[in-house]
Write an enzyme that holds these catalytic residues in place. Sequence first.
Site, PDB file in Angstrom:
ATOM      1  N   HIS A  59      21.549  70.948  70.946  1.00  0.00           N
ATOM      2  CA  HIS A  59      21.392  72.272  71.556  1.00  0.00           C
ATOM      3  C   HIS A  59      20.306  72.142  72.629  1.00  0.00           C
ATOM      4  CE1 HIS A  59      22.304  76.545  71.285  1.00  0.00           C
ATOM      5  NE2 HIS A  59      21.019  76.845  71.258  1.00  0.00           N
ATOM      6  N   LYS A 101      25.594  83.491  75.978  1.00  0.00           N
ATOM      7  CA  LYS A 101      24.284  83.325  76.594  1.00  0.00           C
ATOM      8  C   LYS A 101      24.169  81.878  77.039  1.00  0.00           C
ATOM      9  CE  LYS A 101      19.567  83.194  74.709  1.00  0.00           C
ATOM     10  NZ  LYS A 101      18.561  83.993  73.995  1.00  0.00           N
ATOM     11  N   LYS A 104      21.695  78.793  78.337  1.00  0.00           N
ATOM     12  CA  LYS A 104      20.312  78.314  78.375  1.00  0.00           C
ATOM     13  C   LYS A 104      20.134  77.473  79.629  1.00  0.00           C
ATOM     14  CE  LYS A 104      18.285  79.542  74.439  1.00  0.00           C
ATOM     15  NZ  LYS A 104      16.968  80.214  74.413  1.00  0.00           N
ATOM     16  N   ASP A 122      19.273  82.706  79.770  1.00  0.00           N
ATOM     17  CA  ASP A 122      17.894  82.590  79.287  1.00  0.00           C
ATOM     18  C   ASP A 122      17.220  81.419  79.997  1.00  0.00           C
ATOM     19  OD1 ASP A 122      15.511  82.636  77.955  1.00  0.00           O
ATOM     20  OD2 ASP A 122      16.354  82.344  75.940  1.00  0.00           O
ATOM     21  N   GLU A 166      17.001  86.622  80.904  1.00  0.00           N
ATOM     22  CA  GLU A 166      15.970  86.586  79.859  1.00  0.00           C
ATOM     23  C   GLU A 166      14.809  85.673  80.257  1.00  0.00           C
ATOM     24  OE1 GLU A 166      17.667  85.771  76.037  1.00  0.00           O
ATOM     25  OE2 GLU A 166      15.760  85.243  75.134  1.00  0.00           O
ATOM     26  N   ASP A 183      11.216  88.020  76.414  1.00  0.00           N
ATOM     27  CA  ASP A 183      11.349  87.391  75.091  1.00  0.00           C
ATOM     28  C   ASP A 183       9.997  86.811  74.675  1.00  0.00           C
ATOM     29  OD1 ASP A 183      11.946  86.061  72.794  1.00  0.00           O
ATOM     30  OD2 ASP A 183      13.319  84.611  73.665  1.00  0.00           O
ATOM     31  N   LYS A 242      11.965  89.344  67.576  1.00  0.00           N
ATOM     32  CA  LYS A 242      12.121  88.224  66.639  1.00  0.00           C
ATOM     33  C   LYS A 242      11.079  88.372  65.538  1.00  0.00           C
ATOM     34  CE  LYS A 242      13.801  85.023  70.146  1.00  0.00           C
ATOM     35  NZ  LYS A 242      13.498  83.875  71.015  1.00  0.00           N
ATOM     36  N   GLU A 302      21.621  87.804  68.758  1.00  0.00           N
ATOM     37  CA  GLU A 302      21.992  86.389  68.898  1.00  0.00           C
ATOM     38  C   GLU A 302      21.809  85.693  67.550  1.00  0.00           C
ATOM     39  OE1 GLU A 302      19.245  85.035  71.927  1.00  0.00           O
ATOM     40  OE2 GLU A 302      17.569  85.014  70.520  1.00  0.00           O
TER      41      GLU A 302
HETATM   42 MG   LIG Z   1      14.850  83.498  74.657  1.00  0.00          MG
END
Ligand SMILES: [Mg+2]
Length: 372
Positions: free
Chosen positions: A22, A167, A169, A198, A224, A249, A273, A326
Amino acid sequence: MKGIHIQRIESVIVDLPTIRPHHLSMAVMRNQAMVIVRLFCSDGIEGIGEATTIGGLSYGDESPEGMKLTLDTYIAPLLQGKSALSINALMALLESHIKGNNFVKSAIETALLDAQGKRLGVSVATLLGGALTHTLPVLWTLASGDTQKDIEEAHALLKEGRHNTFKLKIGRHEWKTDVRHVSAIKRAVGPDVKVTVDVNQAWTESVAKQGIAMLQEDGIDLIEQPIIKTNFDGLARLTQYFKVPIMADEAAGTVSDAFKLAKIGGGSVFALKISKAGGLTNIQKQAAIAQAAGISLYGGTMLEGTVGTVASAQVFSTLPLGWGTELFGPLLLTEDIVKNRLTYQNGVMEIPQGPGLGIELDMNQLEKFKRK
Ligand SMILES: [Mg+2]
């Protein structure tokens, strides 16, 4: 009920394999290390919690090994023998003796709420005022590190119907390369599929101005954390300048961060979060600030396994989330340490409905994947 106290707290580091690497701007995750907290009470009830970081110390200042040390050396002795019933009193005690360490505090509050819910026969969401929903929208993050692989992954998931929002990255490459990657994926999935981006703080403010202008033009739905988390004013300038919503975030870490950002309009959406905020009740405080300021809510993840994901889902279900969640962490793992894995279909996850978190540890799996 009177006289029920905390007997002992145990913590284990668990290493679980992932379905694929990832790729994030700050790390490439090839497996996930999580700290599982088990809190045993004198009435025989056990509460569980999870503290998970992304890529060791590359996301924040807590690591799995450090969190285990903090739990075993400082937190367990502090809470042992204390009444298990007033979670607010225990969290205040933690706050007065232990600075920072929000990820660990979140795991402890989760375990306390889980135990209390089991004791009273109600869900954690019920303890937190009640759920608005029993399912939550869940997007999927395309982060294989390869544009073509990401497109194939997106098409497969759309066909299967598991997710309808993606989303991306970015931030690992030169910004124009990243923008081309996003544009290609957006073109491939079409205008009806939501795509968010993001940047994980990777851009300077001036690069962000150019990059976001192009992403906005391409029809990207949400940007983001484009710039470094400490640049609150920059986030406010970008939020004001662009039509496309900007989400805070990393910047919106704690309750006081949320207040400072809300005051200056730093972000039109906050990613919540439980780990960053230091627990579930702090999420409700951040959400109240955001709601008062007209800022939308999004349910974020630290790529937790099932325990942390369900804890997040329990509190998110009590909030009006304008941007969904998410909470796909468990889907990134090929193995799990709970008896019943979560159900994801038609773009949503089902929130377990039993007492507490509504999940149970699988002791064989925990033993198998526990770091020795
Ligand atoms: Mg983030």
